[in-house]
Design a protein around this motif. Structure first.
Motif, PDB file in Angstrom:
ATOM      1  N   ASP A 109       0.955  -1.235   0.011  1.00 54.40           N
ATOM      2  CA  ASP A 109      -0.235  -0.034   0.093  1.00 54.40           C
ATOM      3  C   ASP A 109       1.041   1.238   0.038  1.00 54.40           C
ATOM      4  OD1 ASP A 109      -2.984   0.896   0.250  1.00 54.40           O
ATOM      5  OD2 ASP A 109      -2.445   1.898   1.919  1.00 54.40           O
ATOM      6  N   LEU A 110       0.825   2.198  -1.016  1.00 53.25           N
ATOM      7  CA  LEU A 110       1.563   3.276  -1.148  1.00 53.25           C
ATOM      8  C   LEU A 110       0.798   4.502  -1.276  1.00 53.25           C
ATOM      9  CD1 LEU A 110       3.435   1.738  -4.404  1.00 53.25           C
ATOM     10  CD2 LEU A 110       4.208   1.421  -1.980  1.00 53.25           C
ATOM     11  N   THR A 111       1.380   5.570  -0.504  1.00 51.62           N
ATOM     12  CA  THR A 111       1.023   6.856  -0.573  1.00 51.62           C
ATOM     13  C   THR A 111       1.779   7.901  -0.895  1.00 51.62           C
ATOM     14  OG1 THR A 111      -0.689   6.276   1.064  1.00 51.62           O
ATOM     15  CG2 THR A 111      -0.395   8.728   0.995  1.00 51.62           C
ATOM     16  N   LEU A 112       1.311   8.676  -1.871  1.00 54.75           N
ATOM     17  CA  LEU A 112       2.292   9.932  -2.338  1.00 54.75           C
ATOM     18  C   LEU A 112       1.584  11.211  -2.157  1.00 54.75           C
ATOM     19  CD1 LEU A 112       4.827  10.850  -3.902  1.00 54.75           C
ATOM     20  CD2 LEU A 112       3.637  10.638  -5.897  1.00 54.75           C
ATOM     21  N   ASP A 113       2.178  12.186  -1.283  1.00 56.68           N
ATOM     22  CA  ASP A 113       1.687  13.523  -1.177  1.00 56.68           C
ATOM     23  C   ASP A 113       1.941  14.383  -2.441  1.00 56.68           C
ATOM     24  OD1 ASP A 113       0.584  12.945   1.379  1.00 56.68           O
ATOM     25  OD2 ASP A 113       2.369  13.591   2.211  1.00 56.68           O
ATOM     26  N   LEU A 114       0.950  14.728  -3.136  1.00 55.89           N
ATOM     27  CA  LEU A 114       1.171  15.263  -4.406  1.00 55.89           C
ATOM     28  C   LEU A 114       1.335  16.927  -4.026  1.00 55.89           C
ATOM     29  CD1 LEU A 114      -1.477  13.919  -6.782  1.00 55.89           C
ATOM     30  CD2 LEU A 114       0.639  13.080  -6.646  1.00 55.89           C
ATOM     31  N   THR A 115       0.777  17.322  -3.188  1.00 57.30           N
ATOM     32  CA  THR A 115       1.038  18.587  -2.642  1.00 57.30           C
ATOM     33  C   THR A 115       0.863  18.790  -1.035  1.00 57.30           C
ATOM     34  OG1 THR A 115      -1.477  19.304  -2.830  1.00 57.30           O
ATOM     35  CG2 THR A 115      -0.087  19.528  -4.973  1.00 57.30           C
ATOM     36  N   ASP A 116       0.622  19.608  -0.403  1.00 56.89           N
ATOM     37  CA  ASP A 116       0.442  20.079   0.772  1.00 56.89           C
ATOM     38  C   ASP A 116      -0.882  19.381   1.163  1.00 56.89           C
ATOM     39  OD1 ASP A 116       2.926  20.645   1.125  1.00 56.89           O
ATOM     40  OD2 ASP A 116       2.431  23.113   1.409  1.00 56.89           O
TER      41      ASP A 116
ATOM     42  N   PHE B  34      -3.260  17.485  -1.141  1.00 57.26           N
ATOM     43  CA  PHE B  34      -3.721  16.316  -2.043  1.00 57.26           C
ATOM     44  C   PHE B  34      -2.613  15.254  -1.771  1.00 57.26           C
ATOM     45  CE2 PHE B  34      -6.176  19.653  -4.390  1.00 57.26           C
ATOM     46  CZ  PHE B  34      -7.335  18.828  -4.531  1.00 57.26           C
ATOM     47  N   SER B  35      -3.081  14.009  -1.942  1.00 55.38           N
ATOM     48  CA  SER B  35      -2.302  12.765  -2.038  1.00 55.38           C
ATOM     49  C   SER B  35      -3.062  11.743  -2.408  1.00 55.38           C
ATOM     50  CB  SER B  35      -2.287  12.190  -0.301  1.00 55.38           C
ATOM     51  OG  SER B  35      -3.168  12.230   0.298  1.00 55.38           O
ATOM     52  N   ILE B  36      -2.413  10.666  -2.958  1.00 53.06           N
ATOM     53  CA  ILE B  36      -3.027   9.531  -3.775  1.00 53.06           C
ATOM     54  C   ILE B  36      -2.333   8.307  -3.155  1.00 53.06           C
ATOM     55  CG2 ILE B  36      -1.460   9.530  -5.581  1.00 53.06           C
ATOM     56  CD1 ILE B  36      -3.410   8.665  -7.468  1.00 53.06           C
ATOM     57  N   THR B  37      -3.337   7.431  -2.856  1.00 55.10           N
ATOM     58  CA  THR B  37      -3.026   5.970  -2.452  1.00 55.10           C
ATOM     59  C   THR B  37      -3.292   4.947  -3.457  1.00 55.10           C
ATOM     60  OG1 THR B  37      -3.130   6.701  -0.219  1.00 55.10           O
ATOM     61  CG2 THR B  37      -3.170   4.414  -0.307  1.00 55.10           C
ATOM     62  N   GLY B  38      -2.327   4.099  -3.560  1.00 52.48           N
ATOM     63  CA  GLY B  38      -2.775   2.820  -4.276  1.00 52.48           C
ATOM     64  C   GLY B  38      -2.369   1.573  -3.592  1.00 52.48           C
TER      65      GLY B  38
END
Length: 761
Positions: free
Chosen positions: A454-461, A463-467
């Motif tokens: 399970d991976l999470t990336l903060d695109l901005t302060d 917004f984040s996306i998890t896959g």
């Protein structure tokens, strides 16, 4: 029955022990206890396999903390429906709990299937629902995660997951605590907890609980109370901490000596049923019902740093032994009584790695679950009882009279009785045989494996996306044997009535990929929003009570969900909102074909709904909680052959509307030590079978309340509590067997009052 001397010893030890203050934390349900506004933001959960604030988790979930569990009506997980509108069902018994989340439930309790709701204790999968229900004492929190959770939790979480976390041993001061209460129906409940630091690196914690009542229902033929509960349970944990290493070894044991399922027949008169205000609702059964269960578990949890990563290992063995007998027809006749002896032993191992909480963070893990299970089942009946049921009579009928009234199947002037007499199948006169039985012996050896990331990336302060993605693989090997029963009815029927005769040795493997995708938005610290797509998978299985029947397929579900979580006015208003839609393929549903219980894949089902809760704290001494759930769940394709079509029917245990209103008063000006709380739960009409027929419960509401006084300083707290205060007569589940005209409803508990004390110093 559990030895009463052990219970007495527990109560005496409790009374003689010095009892310091219980450590308590804030709860998500403010109406169940005092809420500290400053602490609302720091409720920590681990639904995503790492510690996070509840408000930041992009999943619809609820949390019950120590206060909610200690002061509320939730003594075990089957009572969660009393505080969560999204949960319905009831504990028919600890061996057969029915718990639905968002309308999804498993009604197959045979060893060939699996539950739809994953239940975990300290992150250990409990496996069968028969081993999942246990006394909730010395619990840190319970997390209820709604909807399919295949990526994070794995197989058999199509409905969701309930995670129970027990209190950990503390390296602080020595502490002891206790509580005891008595109530109507002969109710007694007492527990004690002790925490002892052994040195600056090790601590020991133990708890014990005794819970009993003499039963809520009056059996008219015998006059004694039914639905008795008698539980004795204990837990011990040893913790070792050195630097960043944290290891906890926990052992649990519970002995239940309860009655089996108690229900009311809809097809046979029950004496005294015309009094809806009766303190003890009447039932009418003739079986010596029982639900005797012994449950054990041992688990070792190790958390340690591995470079910059956090490593977790969870190793567990868990199992149970059950002796069960129910009066399935719930009449003074013996149309069908079902009993079983069941034993399970399971081993599980999970390894988990988690990165630091940074802009890019991840969790990965692998798990294995091995289960060996055995069940010896028996269906018991009398021939005259079955004949009465087949004809739908409301008074007992002899098979002799029935057979004499039936015409000969081969024609002519003789009756069916004369044909049977001619071949020596009956004597004249004929008295129906009693104590007939059909026996089934089933063994299972199951192995499951899963690996996930399970991976999470903060695109901005903000917004984040998890896959996330999990691969699950399940293998089941079964060995079943059932001998034919020889009596008049099996001769006429051409085989066994309830448990098909035959043998089966079979094995099958299923596997599935389960993805997860989440987009999260957090513009400010007090507001978060998310949208997610998740999939779940429930393993296929075998109809072990009907050897030779083909394996049924796995059920699969996909869900879209969007939600908001936030706070306003200096956190005096906290709220959450979730909308969702799920779609099932091959939903597993148990039906009766003739008198035979069979699991079939229902085809397709769809559910959509909305859930919301608001907690208000207008004054520091007042908390108000309002929660509601709307659910539209139907079968979109469900046909059994050419004759039966349930398409368009609502799913069982899926009320369209459920709601809860709670109020709590504490720290009142000029009334030091006094607290009060009340909860009202409402549910609209719900069905208990796929056919949408007579098994239904009209809309109803339940009121519970608790008043307490805490003596100054470290004095005791005394409390008075009541559940179902309006004494509403309602049903929680039901069952039909059309072939023998069996239709029963499992009744909910009547009004209960308890008086108790909790001592803290």
């Amino acid at each position: 029955m559990i030895d009463r001397n052990r219970a007495a010893a527990l109560l005496i030890a409790t009374a003689l022990s010095p009892l310091p203050a219980l450590a308590q934390r804030s709860d998500s349900g403010a109406a169940t206890g005092k809420t500290d506004i400053a602490d609302v933001d720091v409720i920590v959960v681990t639904a995503q396999k790492r510690s996070e604030r509840l408000q930041d988790v992009p999943i619809a979930m609820e949390t019950l903390g120590r206060i909610a569990i200690g002061n509320g009506p939730v003594s075990d997980i089957t009572n969660i429906h009393l505080v969560s509108p999204s949960v319905s069902g009831s504990g028919n018994s600890s061996a057969q709990p029915l718990i639905a989340v968002r309308g999804i439930v498993s009604n197959d309790f045979s060893i060939g299937g699996d539950p739809a709701l994953g239940i975990y204790v300290n992150d250990v999968y409990t496996g069968r629902s028969s081993g999942a229900v246990q006394e909730l004492v010395d619990i840190d929190r319970v997390e209820i995660v709604k909807g399919p959770q295949g990526t994070l939790f794995g197989r058999n979480t199509t409905a969701g997951a309930i995670s129970i976390y027990t209190a950990k041993p503390s390296l602080g001061e020595v502490s002891r605590s206790a509580e005891a209460s008595v109530g109507d129906f002969g109710a007694v409940r007492a527990y004690t907890i002790i925490n002892v630091p052994m040195n600056d690196q090790a601590a020991f914690r133990a708890s014990a609980v005794y819970n009993r009542h003499k039963g809520f229902f009056e059996n008219k033929p015998g006059g004694r109370n039914l639905d008795k509960v008698d539980h004795l349970a204990g837990r011990a944990a040893l913790r070792f901490q050195s630097g960043s290493l944290d290891a906890i070894l926990t052992g649990e044991y519970e002995a239940d000596r309860d009655d089996g399922l108690v229900a009311k027949s809809l097809t046979f008169p029950v004496l005294g049923d015309d009094d809806p205000g009766a303190a003890k609702p009447p039932v009418s059964i003739n079986a010596p019902i029982r639900n005797h269960r012994d449950l054990y578990s041992v688990n070792l949890r190790i958390e340690a740093p591995l470079g910059k990563l956090d490593f977790t290992s969870i190793t567990a063995v868990r199992g149970y032994r059950i002796r069960y007998l129910e009066d399935t027809d719930s009449t003074p006749l013996t149309q069908i009584h079902f009993g079983s002896r069941e034993r399970q032993d399971a081993f599980s191992q999970e390894f988990r790695l988690a990165s630091p909480f940074e802009t890019f963070r991840w969790t990965a893990g692998a798990s294995i679950y091995q289960e060996r299970i055995a069940a010896d089942s028996r269906a018991i009946y009398d021939e005259d009882g079955v004949c009465t049921g087949i004809l739908g009579s409301r008074v007992p009928i002899d098979c002799d009279n029935v057979l004499r009234a039936l015409p000969s199947p081969i024609g002519g002037a003789t009756s069916f009785f004369d044909d049977l007499l001619a071949i020596g199948a009956v004597t004249d006169p004929y008295k129906g045989a009693v104590g007939q039985f059909e026996a089934n012996r089933a063994r299972g050896d199951y192995l499951s494996f899963g690996i996930y990331g399970d991976l999470t990336l903060d695109l901005t302060d903000s917004f984040s996306i998890t896959g996330g993605l999990r691969y699950s693989r399940d293998r089941k090997d079964v060995n079943v044997s059932a001998l034919p029963s020889s009596n008049l009815l099996t001769l006429i029927n051409g085989g066994n009535l309830y448990l098909r005769a035959g043998t089966q040795r079979a094995s099958k493997t299923w596997d599935q990929w389960q993805p997860r995708l989440v987009i999260s938005w957090k513009p400010v610290n007090t507001l978060s929003a998310y949208a997610s797509y998740t999939r779940g998978y429930k393993s296929g299985g075998f109809n072990v009570l009907q050897p030779g029947d083909p394996a049924f397929d796995p059920e699969r579900v996909a869900q879209l969900e969007a939600g908001l979580k936030g706070a306003l006015f200096d956190r005096r208003v906290r709220y959450d909102l979730a909308v969702f839609e799920w779609r099932y393929n091959d939903l597993q549903v148990q039906v009766f074909e003739g008198g035979l219980p069979i699991v079939r894949n229902a085809g397709r089902a769809r559910g959509r709904g909305l859930e919301s809760s608001v907690t208000l704290t207008p004054r520091k001494h007042l908390d108000i909680t309002i929660a509601a759930s709307y659910l539209d769940a139907i079968y979109t394709q469900f046909r059994l052959g050419n004759a039966v079509d349930y398409t368009g029917n609502r799913l069982p245990l899926a009320p369209k509307f459920s709601g809860r209103v709670g109020i709590a008063l504490h720290d009142l000006p000029n009334l030091d030590g006094i607290s009060f709380q009340a909860d009202f739960v409402h549910r609209s009409q719900q069905f208990f079978s796929p056919d949408g027929g007579v098994l239904r419960q009209p809309a109803y509401g339940l009121l519970s309340a608790r008043a307490a006084y805490q003596f100054p300083g470290s004095g005791p707290e005394i409390f008075l509590s009541g559940e179902n205060l309006a004494n509403v007569r309602y049903a929680t589940t039901g069952q039909t067997i059309d072939a023998v005209n069996v239709a029963v409803l499992r009744l909910g508990e009547p009004r209960r009052i308890a008086l108790g004390a909790r001592l803290q110093w």
